[in-house]
Write a protein that holds these residues in place. Sequence first.
Motif, PDB file in Angstrom:
ATOM      1  N   GLN A   6      -3.031   5.622  -2.352  1.00 39.24           N
ATOM      2  CA  GLN A   6      -2.358   6.021  -1.123  1.00 39.24           C
ATOM      3  C   GLN A   6      -2.931   7.320  -0.574  1.00 39.24           C
ATOM      4  OE1 GLN A   6       1.702   5.404  -0.777  1.00 39.24           O
ATOM      5  NE2 GLN A   6       1.481   5.851   1.343  1.00 39.24           N
TER       6      GLN A   6
ATOM      7  N   LYS B 268      -3.641  -3.162   4.385  1.00 44.42           N
ATOM      8  CA  LYS B 268      -4.342  -2.366   5.410  1.00 44.42           C
ATOM      9  C   LYS B 268      -3.400  -2.122   6.581  1.00 44.42           C
ATOM     10  CE  LYS B 268      -8.964  -4.194   4.765  1.00 44.42           C
ATOM     11  NZ  LYS B 268      -9.403  -5.483   5.294  1.00 44.42           N
TER      12      LYS B 268
ATOM     13  N   GLN C 170      -6.108   6.755   1.187  1.00 42.55           N
ATOM     14  CA  GLN C 170      -5.937   6.208   2.523  1.00 42.55           C
ATOM     15  C   GLN C 170      -5.513   7.275   3.522  1.00 42.55           C
ATOM     16  OE1 GLN C 170      -3.155   3.219   1.639  1.00 42.55           O
ATOM     17  NE2 GLN C 170      -4.697   1.698   1.093  1.00 42.55           N
ATOM     18  N   THR C 171      -4.620   8.146   3.122  1.00 42.79           N
ATOM     19  CA  THR C 171      -4.118   9.109   4.083  1.00 42.79           C
ATOM     20  C   THR C 171      -5.096  10.250   4.295  1.00 42.79           C
ATOM     21  OG1 THR C 171      -2.762   9.810   2.256  1.00 42.79           O
ATOM     22  CG2 THR C 171      -1.640   8.723   4.074  1.00 42.79           C
TER      23      THR C 171
ATOM     24  N   ALA D  80      -1.091   0.640   5.741  1.00 44.76           N
ATOM     25  CA  ALA D  80      -1.772   1.935   5.734  1.00 44.76           C
ATOM     26  C   ALA D  80      -1.935   2.428   7.167  1.00 44.76           C
ATOM     27  CB  ALA D  80      -3.131   1.801   5.054  1.00 44.76           C
TER      28      ALA D  80
END
Lengths: 255, 299, 524
Positions: free
Chosen positions: A239, B71, A242-243, B74
Amino acid sequence: MIFTLHNKIERNSIVLALGIIAVSAIGGLVEIAPLFTIDDTVEHAPDMRVYTPLELAGRNIYIREGCYACHSQMIRTLKDEVDRYGPYSRAVESQYDHPMLWGSKRTGPDLARIGEKYSDLWHTRHLVNPRDVVPQSIMPAYSWLLENELNTTDLRGNLKAMSRVGVPYEDSMINLANRDAVAQATPSSDDVAGLIARYGPATSVRVFDGDSQRVTEMDAVVAYLQILGRLTEIAHSEQSVQTDTNDNTIKAEGS
Amino acid sequence: MSVSERDKYSGHMTTGHEWNGIKELNTPVPKILIACLSAAFLFAIGYWVLMPAWPLGDTFTKGTLGFDQRKHLAQQMIESDNNQTRWTDPIEQLDFDAIRDNPQLMAIVRESGPALFEDNCAMCHGNNGDGGKYFPKLNDTSWLWGADPNAILETLAVGINSAHPDTRIALMPAFGSSGVLSAETIDSLVLYIQSISTTETSSTTETTTTAENINAGQAAYSMYCAGCHAQDGSGNIEVGAPNLTDDYWIYGGDSVALTATLTDGRSGHMPAWESRLSLSERKILTFYVLSLNGVGDNP
Amino acid sequence: MALAGHDIGFQLQGAVIVTAALVTLGALFSIRSQPEATAEELTYYYDAPIKAGIYLSLIWAMLGMFVGVWVALLLAYPELTFDYAWASLGRLRPVHTSGVIFGFGGNALIATSFHVVQRTSRTRLPDQLSPWFVLLGFNLFCLVAATGYLLGITQSKEYAEPEWYADIWLVIVWVTYLVLYLRTLARRQEPHIYVANWYYLAFILVVAVLHIINNLAVPVSFLGSKSYSLFSGVQDAMTQWWYGHNAVAFFLTSGFLGMLYYYLPKRAERPIYSYRMSIISFWGITFMYMWAGSHHLHYTALPQWVQTLGVTFSVMLLVPSWGSAGNALMTLNGAWHRVRDDATLRFMMVAAVFYGISTFEGSFMAIRPVNSLSHYTDWTIGHVHAGVLGWVAFIVFGTFYSLVPWIWHRERMYSLILIEVHFWLAIAGTIIYLIAMWNAGITQGIMWRTYNESGTLTYSFLESFVAMHPYYVARAFGGFLFLVGAALAFYNIVMTVRHVPLARNVTNDASVGPLSVPTGEATA
Ligand code: HEM
Ligand code: HEM
Ligand SMILES: [Ca+2]
Ligand SMILES: [Ca+2]
Ligand SMILES: [Cu+2]
């Protein structure tokens, strides 16, 4: 015409039976078999660890009491669930769950990331009587967990059975399962060093139920609850990757 | 085999079979059924083309939309984070006074606090911060670590006696079980503490020995306890030692609870939230906690 | 087992098994020791196990629904556990689900399948022992399952909770059932196999396959109850819901469609509306249901391609499902006046309607965005009970009210008024239950996902379950009405058997008499 063909089928019980088997087999085969062959079905998490004997015993009590009837352990890929409970659940996180406990009803909150969210004392008091700490709660009281001494004699067999279905328990883990279980709830024990050596430095060794004299079922359940979501860090690390890609992101993902 | 006949009511022919009196009409399959089946099948084909759908040995069809639930999520998270920077950035960067002076930010703080508190903190501290046995009240005016918002923010980040490397440590030593104090001394300390607290204690034995004991307790107090709880018993926010003169007790103010506290010691565990809650969320909670007592700190 | 078991639970299970097995053996022995059926008797249908099956089904219905009401009350008043471990919600809930699905539903299916297969094949069951073995063996399974849950013995797999030894026992019973069924069909005097039998056969066959694969497990010890399932994580989840969904399909749907296809036309005295629609629906259901299980795992760690297949097949599945419901309702054309006057037929009509409602709802809930709201909430519970109360229980009661006078050779049911009262209690109970749960579920789902303008969550989880309280109370009340109705059915059936005089005329169901021997064909 199918109706003339059917005229034959419905006159022969064996053909009818074989037809039913053939027609009904397809769906399951197409949907289940590839889950074993498609590689990215389960993520690779090198840090994934197995349950210690005490945690496994706790898991079995969780099953015995039917906690899964009210609690899911599966955070879906939906924003509100991630906002409320934490990173969504990955397949690998239940890789060693025989059986899985994803659940189908959330009468109580999801527990997939409950590990270390509350203190051992809170869990103990909550399980003894949920209404002592959460007055509105409708969860049953499990006071007997604190009274019952944990049965550790069978743990060896349990680890052995788990290894038979594919969980990578080493021989030493299996052979010392009973002692490891006691050691994890008895910080003063001489066996703690061995336990840590076998299961890694992140293993929590504590008096989970507040009673250092006895190893109770409460010790096991709380040890299990405190490890939920913490067998691997994969959900957290992915996570933050992704961020991090986004400059405007300000959510600081801590350790 | 019997022969088909015409059903008088529907006008359709029967198939000519009969099972214990049950016959069947040979009515053709209604067009609408075929139409619906075809429509559903077309819908399915469309779905299969667009979305990941069919397994192919060691892979699967990915779908022309390239959609993937992970995805997609996200993306949603990034978008919402971007939308929220509008207020999360200032809340994270500004200090508490500056936030308090900004009505727009405070509106968001007030709106977000309650659910955040109930989902994470109310389990221990009670719905309105009422606290409970072993879990301190948050809606009073006395604070273990001080009323300064930054102190509270720090507590939220690192916790108390938690697994966080920088955790706050609050340790009430086990004077009895470690053998430092005798049972009699502890008895007298209990009486002394009860005498300085505003809690109403139903003193059953109002005798001179009580007064003597209290004096003995006072002596022991100065020697062993004042270092942490201050000479006057008002506590010390440096070490998280509670005020003993008010009428609120985390662990109970009756003789049994106090004796247990002095004999076995205490060290409450407040989890660290740094890894679960963002800085802005922790700041919102700080405001929320301070607002619970309904006095000056109320944002 | 009772003596050598490693854990106390296993020992108690052993005691249950030994006692039950002794009783069963005694029963089987007395059947065995009866004189061989005479040539004359062999020309009669063998109905004794059917009668026993009806009673067993009703006993389990009372038990299972009583526990259902108890569980419903526990969710509103948690103290009703009285501090007994065995009475806590997690242990009682599977007693309810297994009690009603397997005990009530399963016994009704076994009993009616014996009835239907004999009547539509115009032949007697091939022997007297195996039907009793199937019926009593199955009840032993249910008993071991339910007592096991109370003791905390469970595999945790929904609707497959019993542990390995009970699972193995069920395989033995079930294979006997299959063989018995096929042997009866092989002896049939009708060239064609009737639709009801296709459905019963699909029910028996597919449940066998599902049961065996989903229950693969390694026991810790052959002297203990605990086992670990062979699959784990995502593969286990998919296997479990492939099973779980098709337990719905082949236990709660296919078998009961078999029931519907016999008793509804029989009671309405109308021909089946369309033989061709029966074919399309039957094969459609048998094929498509097996793909739909992944709709229980939307948005989870199950790969999305499987979810896609689950959505599409669930939607397509609606067509054959409505095909069956429509076929049943159209069969009533020409008999609607009977539906109005005869509460028994009305039970069956309502069942077909609820079958339509619950399959429509199911297909709707299988669509991913809808499921994102409904999953984990009481909406699912509402959907379940639309199916099991409105469809399963209604068709069973309609069937029993028809079957009991036929098979006991009575003129009629003891009290038609009680049937009427039961009907309205059941309808009211079902509707209260459903409305409460739909409201609860949708409220819950919406509260969980409501955001403030600033983008933070509005409601805590705590607020969402506190909001459920009134709905939980209402549900318990609805369930109570349903339970009272079921009790009336039980009473009515017992009184029919005891007090209603024998019928003078043989009905065309032929349950009274010698197999009606048609033109020139001899019976075995
Ligand atoms: C007297 C009427 C009934 C009442 C009061 C009742 C009540 C309940 C309750 C309270 C639950 C648990 C819901 C939860 O965990 O939130 C439940 C679950 C269930 N019941 Fe019933 N029930 C009744 C009749 C039936 C019948 C007749 C059947 C089947 C033939 C049935 C099948 C089920 C199933 C399959 C579940 C599990 C649902 C799931 O896990 O999603 N119930 N019932
Ligand atoms: C076309 C037919 C049907 C479809 C597509 C369907 C679909 C679904 C869906 C999407 C769920 C919710 C899964 C979840 O979110 O967890 C569900 C649950 C359920 N349905 Fe159906 N349904 C159908 C018919 C029926 C019928 C006729 C019955 C009962 C007789 C039934 C019994 C159940 C049960 C017991 C569950 C709960 C499973 C659990 O979570 O324990 N369904 N169904
Ligand atoms: Ca369920
Ligand atoms: Ca099982
Ligand atoms: Cu399903």
